[in-house]
Design a protein around this motif. Structure first.
Motif, PDB file in Angstrom:
ATOM      1  N   TYR A  13     -63.912 -53.760 -53.961  1.00  0.00           N
ATOM      2  CA  TYR A  13     -62.521 -54.097 -54.238  1.00  0.00           C
ATOM      3  C   TYR A  13     -62.239 -53.933 -55.725  1.00  0.00           C
ATOM      4  O   TYR A  13     -63.025 -54.362 -56.572  1.00  0.00           O
ATOM      5  CB  TYR A  13     -62.202 -55.523 -53.792  1.00  0.00           C
ATOM      6  CG  TYR A  13     -61.991 -55.623 -52.302  1.00  0.00           C
ATOM      7  CD1 TYR A  13     -60.735 -55.375 -51.740  1.00  0.00           C
ATOM      8  CD2 TYR A  13     -63.051 -55.916 -51.446  1.00  0.00           C
ATOM      9  CE1 TYR A  13     -60.534 -55.441 -50.371  1.00  0.00           C
ATOM     10  CE2 TYR A  13     -62.868 -55.978 -50.077  1.00  0.00           C
ATOM     11  CZ  TYR A  13     -61.611 -55.737 -49.547  1.00  0.00           C
ATOM     12  OH  TYR A  13     -61.417 -55.786 -48.186  1.00  0.00           O
TER      13      TYR A  13
ATOM     14  N   HIS B 296     -50.077 -46.873 -58.414  1.00  0.00           N
ATOM     15  CA  HIS B 296     -49.366 -47.922 -57.673  1.00  0.00           C
ATOM     16  C   HIS B 296     -48.582 -48.840 -58.611  1.00  0.00           C
ATOM     17  O   HIS B 296     -47.533 -49.362 -58.236  1.00  0.00           O
ATOM     18  CB  HIS B 296     -50.358 -48.727 -56.843  1.00  0.00           C
ATOM     19  CG  HIS B 296     -50.798 -48.019 -55.604  1.00  0.00           C
ATOM     20  ND1 HIS B 296     -51.715 -46.995 -55.621  1.00  0.00           N
ATOM     21  CD2 HIS B 296     -50.424 -48.166 -54.302  1.00  0.00           C
ATOM     22  CE1 HIS B 296     -51.894 -46.551 -54.393  1.00  0.00           C
ATOM     23  NE2 HIS B 296     -51.129 -47.228 -53.575  1.00  0.00           N
TER      24      HIS B 296
ATOM     25  N   ILE C 233     -57.050 -45.745 -49.253  1.00  0.00           N
ATOM     26  CA  ILE C 233     -56.246 -46.939 -49.526  1.00  0.00           C
ATOM     27  C   ILE C 233     -54.931 -46.896 -48.760  1.00  0.00           C
ATOM     28  O   ILE C 233     -54.297 -47.928 -48.564  1.00  0.00           O
ATOM     29  CB  ILE C 233     -56.009 -47.147 -51.035  1.00  0.00           C
ATOM     30  CG1 ILE C 233     -55.286 -45.971 -51.653  1.00  0.00           C
ATOM     31  CG2 ILE C 233     -57.334 -47.382 -51.741  1.00  0.00           C
ATOM     32  CD1 ILE C 233     -55.037 -46.141 -53.154  1.00  0.00           C
TER      33      ILE C 233
ATOM     34  N   SER D 238     -54.929 -46.924 -59.135  1.00  0.00           N
ATOM     35  CA  SER D 238     -54.306 -48.225 -59.391  1.00  0.00           C
ATOM     36  C   SER D 238     -53.076 -48.066 -60.272  1.00  0.00           C
ATOM     37  O   SER D 238     -52.025 -48.691 -60.026  1.00  0.00           O
ATOM     38  CB  SER D 238     -55.313 -49.167 -60.052  1.00  0.00           C
ATOM     39  OG  SER D 238     -56.354 -49.500 -59.163  1.00  0.00           O
TER      40      SER D 238
ATOM     41  N   HIS E  89     -56.849 -53.152 -54.073  1.00  0.00           N
ATOM     42  CA  HIS E  89     -57.264 -52.197 -53.060  1.00  0.00           C
ATOM     43  C   HIS E  89     -58.780 -52.175 -52.882  1.00  0.00           C
ATOM     44  O   HIS E  89     -59.536 -52.538 -53.792  1.00  0.00           O
ATOM     45  CB  HIS E  89     -56.784 -50.787 -53.425  1.00  0.00           C
ATOM     46  CG  HIS E  89     -55.302 -50.627 -53.401  1.00  0.00           C
ATOM     47  ND1 HIS E  89     -54.544 -50.450 -54.537  1.00  0.00           N
ATOM     48  CD2 HIS E  89     -54.421 -50.632 -52.368  1.00  0.00           C
ATOM     49  CE1 HIS E  89     -53.275 -50.353 -54.214  1.00  0.00           C
ATOM     50  NE2 HIS E  89     -53.169 -50.464 -52.911  1.00  0.00           N
TER      51      HIS E  89
END
Length: 284
Positions: A79, A133, A160, A130, A83
């Motif tokens: 993790y 997003h 993801i 990341s 995600h």
């Protein structure tokens, strides 16, 4: 009959004898993975008997962990922020420190609409995906010299299973900026190799690709090449953000200033180590 608590106790003792740090947590992760539950669920299942169908793969995983194979490779994922990412020997295992850098960038940077972001040395893609997003309108380029790492990053983009849109992600195999000559960015983030050649590393780290770990006598060979080129590939006012090793921040700050970066600052990680140099290209 062997119960969950029995295997946790015996497995923890086995790992401790082999010098595995945080042995209890490692064993909890292996058992929870085998039983398809969370570590917290195990506390409610201590008395549950385990059949041989569960015990056999647990013994094999325990043997491999005792040999130093990273628990993340045995589980197949890790993790990172919000995600779960696939992880294996194709790329560096995502580290909690890199997660801290991603968190800081998401909270503190105000990027323009339709910004261009580069994750250089993307590895598994955890940092770049990341950021994609966190900045959903941005165009994000994930670059790496390793074709294997880029394949893993592409797999993680699908794994993801959430936005950003696929046409906002670009995967480029490149030796630093070699194949990115025409592109300018508003943020360049990089977790490049920074371990000095020949330095002894933990047995788990030896399962990461050497290409992702070592970089010259002092660990800064690649960063020395990277910083001046990064300046040329940033838009005015654009940011650079790095992750570096212990005791390297003074030299890296000097490299940033020599390349004409301003607002040079090294952020500390949660252990108080100066870990994340950030700076800007002067301009708007």
């Amino acid at each position: 009959m062997t119960t969950v608590l029995d295997i946790l106790d015996k497995g923890t003792a086995y790992l401790e004898k082999r010098g595995i740090e945080d042995a209890r947590r490692n064993m909890q992760m292996l058992v929870a993975h085998q039983l398809d539950c969370t570590r917290m669920d195990l506390y409610l299942r201590f008395d549950q008997p385990l059949e041989e169908a569960h015990l056999a793969p647990l013994r094999e995983a325990l043997r491999k962990r005792g040999e130093g194979i990273p628990v993340q490779h045995l589980l197949g994922s890790v993790y990172f922020r919000q995600h779960e990412f696939k992880t294996d020997a194709r790329a560096l295992i995502p580290r909690p420190e890199t997660e801290e850098l991603a968190e800081w960038l998401a909270k503190n940077l105000k990027l323009p609409e339709n910004a261009h972001i580069l994750d250089m040395g993307t590895g598994s893609g955890c940092l770049g995906l990341s950021l994609a997003h966190d900045f959903p309108t941005a165009q994000v380029t994930l670059a790496d010299l390793s074709a294997d790492a880029l394949t893993l990053a592409r797999e993680n983009a699908e794994f993801i299973g959430e936005p950003p849109l696929p046409d906002h992600l670009h995967f480029v195999q490149s030796d630093l900026f070699q194949n990115l000559e025409e592109t300018r960015f508003d943020l360049i983030a990089a977790n490049l190799p920074y371990i000095p050649d020949g330095e002894q590393v933990a047995i788990e780290v030896r399962h990461d690709p050497a290409l992702a770990l070592f970089s010259g006598v002092d660990g800064l060979d690649l960063i020395r090449r990277f910083i001046p080129d990064a300046f040329q590939h940033l838009n005015p006012g654009g940011w650079i953000a790095l992750e570096i090793g212990i005791h390297q921040f003074s030299e890296v700050e000097n490299l940033l200033r020599a390349a004409s970066f301003t607002d040079v600052l090294t952020l500390k990680d949660l252990s108080g180590i100066p870990r994340f140099p950030v700076a800007r290209r002067p301009g708007l």
